[in-house]
Scaffold this active site. Structure first.
Site, PDB file in Angstrom:
ATOM      1  N   TYR A 196       0.917  -1.332  -0.100  1.00 15.52           N
ATOM      2  CA  TYR A 196      -0.051   0.103  -0.117  1.00 15.52           C
ATOM      3  C   TYR A 196       0.731   1.086   0.043  1.00 15.52           C
ATOM      4  CZ  TYR A 196       0.853   0.839   4.927  1.00 15.52           C
ATOM      5  OH  TYR A 196       1.466   0.997   6.220  1.00 15.52           O
TER       6      TYR A 196
ATOM      7  N   ARG B 165       8.341   4.897  -3.970  1.00 16.15           N
ATOM      8  CA  ARG B 165       8.253   3.647  -3.130  1.00 16.15           C
ATOM      9  C   ARG B 165       7.320   2.749  -3.610  1.00 16.15           C
ATOM     10  NH1 ARG B 165       7.511   5.444   3.107  1.00 16.15           N
ATOM     11  NH2 ARG B 165       5.201   5.908   2.151  1.00 16.15           N
TER      12      ARG B 165
ATOM     13  N   ARG C   9      -7.164 -20.744  -3.215  1.00 13.34           N
ATOM     14  CA  ARG C   9      -6.072 -20.446  -2.060  1.00 13.34           C
ATOM     15  C   ARG C   9      -5.049 -21.352  -2.167  1.00 13.34           C
ATOM     16  NH1 ARG C   9      -4.661 -21.693   3.056  1.00 13.34           N
ATOM     17  NH2 ARG C   9      -4.074 -19.834   4.477  1.00 13.34           N
TER      18      ARG C   9
ATOM     19  N   HIS D 100      -0.515 -20.897  -1.203  1.00  8.84           N
ATOM     20  CA  HIS D 100       0.675 -19.796  -0.780  1.00  8.84           C
ATOM     21  C   HIS D 100       1.353 -19.362  -1.873  1.00  8.84           C
ATOM     22  CE1 HIS D 100      -0.610 -21.252   3.214  1.00  8.84           C
ATOM     23  NE2 HIS D 100       0.211 -20.383   3.673  1.00  8.84           N
TER      24      HIS D 100
ATOM     25  N   LYS E 229       6.460  -1.976   1.959  1.00  7.50           N
ATOM     26  CA  LYS E 229       5.462  -1.549   2.576  1.00  7.50           C
ATOM     27  C   LYS E 229       4.079  -2.404   2.326  1.00  7.50           C
ATOM     28  CE  LYS E 229       3.055   3.122   3.358  1.00  7.50           C
ATOM     29  NZ  LYS E 229       3.399   3.353   4.642  1.00  7.50           N
TER      30      LYS E 229
ATOM     31  N   GLU F   5      11.909   2.041  14.572  1.00  8.35           N
ATOM     32  CA  GLU F   5      10.995   3.266  14.019  1.00  8.35           C
ATOM     33  C   GLU F   5       9.738   3.068  14.811  1.00  8.35           C
ATOM     34  OE1 GLU F   5      10.044   2.756   9.905  1.00  8.35           O
ATOM     35  OE2 GLU F   5       9.801   0.498  10.014  1.00  8.35           O
TER      36      GLU F   5
END
Lengths: 284, 284
Positions: A33, A52, A100, A102, A148, A181
């Site tokens: 995201y 990014r 489904r 992996h 991210k 962080e």
């Protein structure tokens, strides 16, 4: 007015913005995201955020749903439809819908792109009167926080722990006692030597866009600065602590684990950087 | 026949089984899951799976959508509607739909419950002729793998790396070189001393239900057994390696990182445990 979302090529009311339960974002957190901040119609640090996004996408091998120019059109159209000029744009990209299993599905499904927008009040003119607490917690996240990704359960748990403690943010530290962080921000400190520090980038921290943009301001202010990790102990002895992110800009932390930071008010360096940030917003 | 899914109280065609994009499972991976194996209409190790589901739910503070008895009714009704007697039931529970913000939303939204079912062929009568490769990879997952959360991106990447290498599973090892578990399974080894070993449970591994059930079989077989971690080096010297999970039962690994394990065929101990597992299935 109902909020409008963007879902895989269509603009729909948020209440009707849906994805299939076998979207891999839902079952595996198999997605990334980005959050953009728009100020009076303009995306701030836009190039950094797009870069990014592109990096995160590449790191986990997602297919690009469209080029950057087209994506920019979608963002601005969504802002227009929501009548938002100043606010946050949330963009999520997942590996799409597949039975489904992996491993990456073959043939590749169409990656799923969703966006939402919401307004945010104009930032205050200055930081005077601002106060915010943070707690410290062991960093339990995975080894690739430079991506991210939407695997955010540890961040969710850390932010909720902060909220329960009446704090704004949770500052995370690793097994060696070094600060990584914040749960949703970059962390900066000013030591007793008056040197500003933030951790160098590695796979344990997100490369913050506001962090990157602020480095130019740090240089312009002529501040003494070291891009270097610091320990929890050093953080506790800091004169100033502040966090940065696209949604929080520059926010001083005035209490850490219940103890005052410096004189428990926004510090000089944070205030100067905040002023620079604000000037940059308004200059356009 | 179209597959039928269960979504928040309704049975719907899988193609129309949807959740809102602001479901926290989609944006934060803020949820947990469980996989049940049904054999001829009966849920295997049912109590273990329900207990683990309940534990995962409690660890991240999700609201229970219904009691266990009601959940069992849903599972069997879904199996009936899909005409599946032997197969896998996938169950996912998330914190529900809320405006995006990391901390738990208040008031609590209704948690979101979704289920799917799919058939699985009957297990083979014996392991002879079976072969499977595994690779080894550094464990990059978060610090609470005892919670069966949907933050599965590291598992996805590991399983895909295994697939690209022509392997079935990725065996993960930590920074100290100790084996944690497989990307989607528990890992067992038989050393040159003929002792069977699997890692003791801690926050870095999922408490496997098939693993737990197999401990009784290990005792019944009178095997020498140690519940103790082993290093990658020890694994490379193993006579036998096998993995267990609700979907893979007992599966020998006959090649590790391209090298044969033992004589590169299913070992004696794995074969005996597989036979016990099968007998347990058929006894009902």
């Amino acid at each position: 007015m109902a909020r409008i979302a963007y879902v895989n090529g269509r603009y729909v009311k948020l209440a009707k913005a849906v994805v299939n339960i076998e979207d891999r974002g839902y079952q595996f957190g198999d997605g990334i995201y980005e959050v953009f901040y728009a100020y009076r119609g303009r995306l701030i640090d836009e190039a950094l955020h797009f870069a990014r996004l592109e990096r995160s996408r590449g790191e986990i091998g997602l297919t690009a749903p469209m080029g950057e120019a087209a994506l920019r059109v979608v963002i601005h159209e969504l802002m227009r439809r929501n009548r938002v000029q100043t606010g946050l744009i949330y963009l999520q990209l997942t590996r799409g819908v597949a039975k489904r299993d992996h491993a990456f599905p073959m043939p590749k499904p169409r990656s799923a792109l969703t966006l939402t927008v919401r307004p945010k009040p104009e930032p205050p003119e200055e930081l005077s009167g601002w106060s915010a607490a943070a707690i410290t917690l062991e960093d339990e996240r995975w080894g690739r926080c430079d991506i991210k990704s939407i695997n955010l359960l540890p961040n969710v748990l850390a932010r909720d722990a902060a909220k329960q403690a009446g704090a704004l943010e949770a500052v995370l530290f690793d097994a060696q006692g070094m600060v990584t962080e914040g749960a949703t921000s970059s962390v900066w400190m000013v030591g007793p030597d008056n040197v500003l520090r933030t951790r160098a980038l590695d796979q344990h921290v997100l490369p913050g866009c506001t962090r990157a943009a602020l480095l130019a301001d740090v240089a312009a202010e002529g501040l003494e600065f070291q891009e270097q990790a610091f320990s929890l102990e050093e953080l506790r002895a800091a004169r100033e602590i502040f966090i940065t992110s696209a949604t929080s800009f520059v926010k001083p932390i005035t209490r850490l684990d219940g103890m005052p930071v410096g004189n428990a008010a926004p510090g000089l360096i944070a205030s100067r950087l905040y002023a620079r940030y604000l000037a940059r917003l308004k200059e356009g």
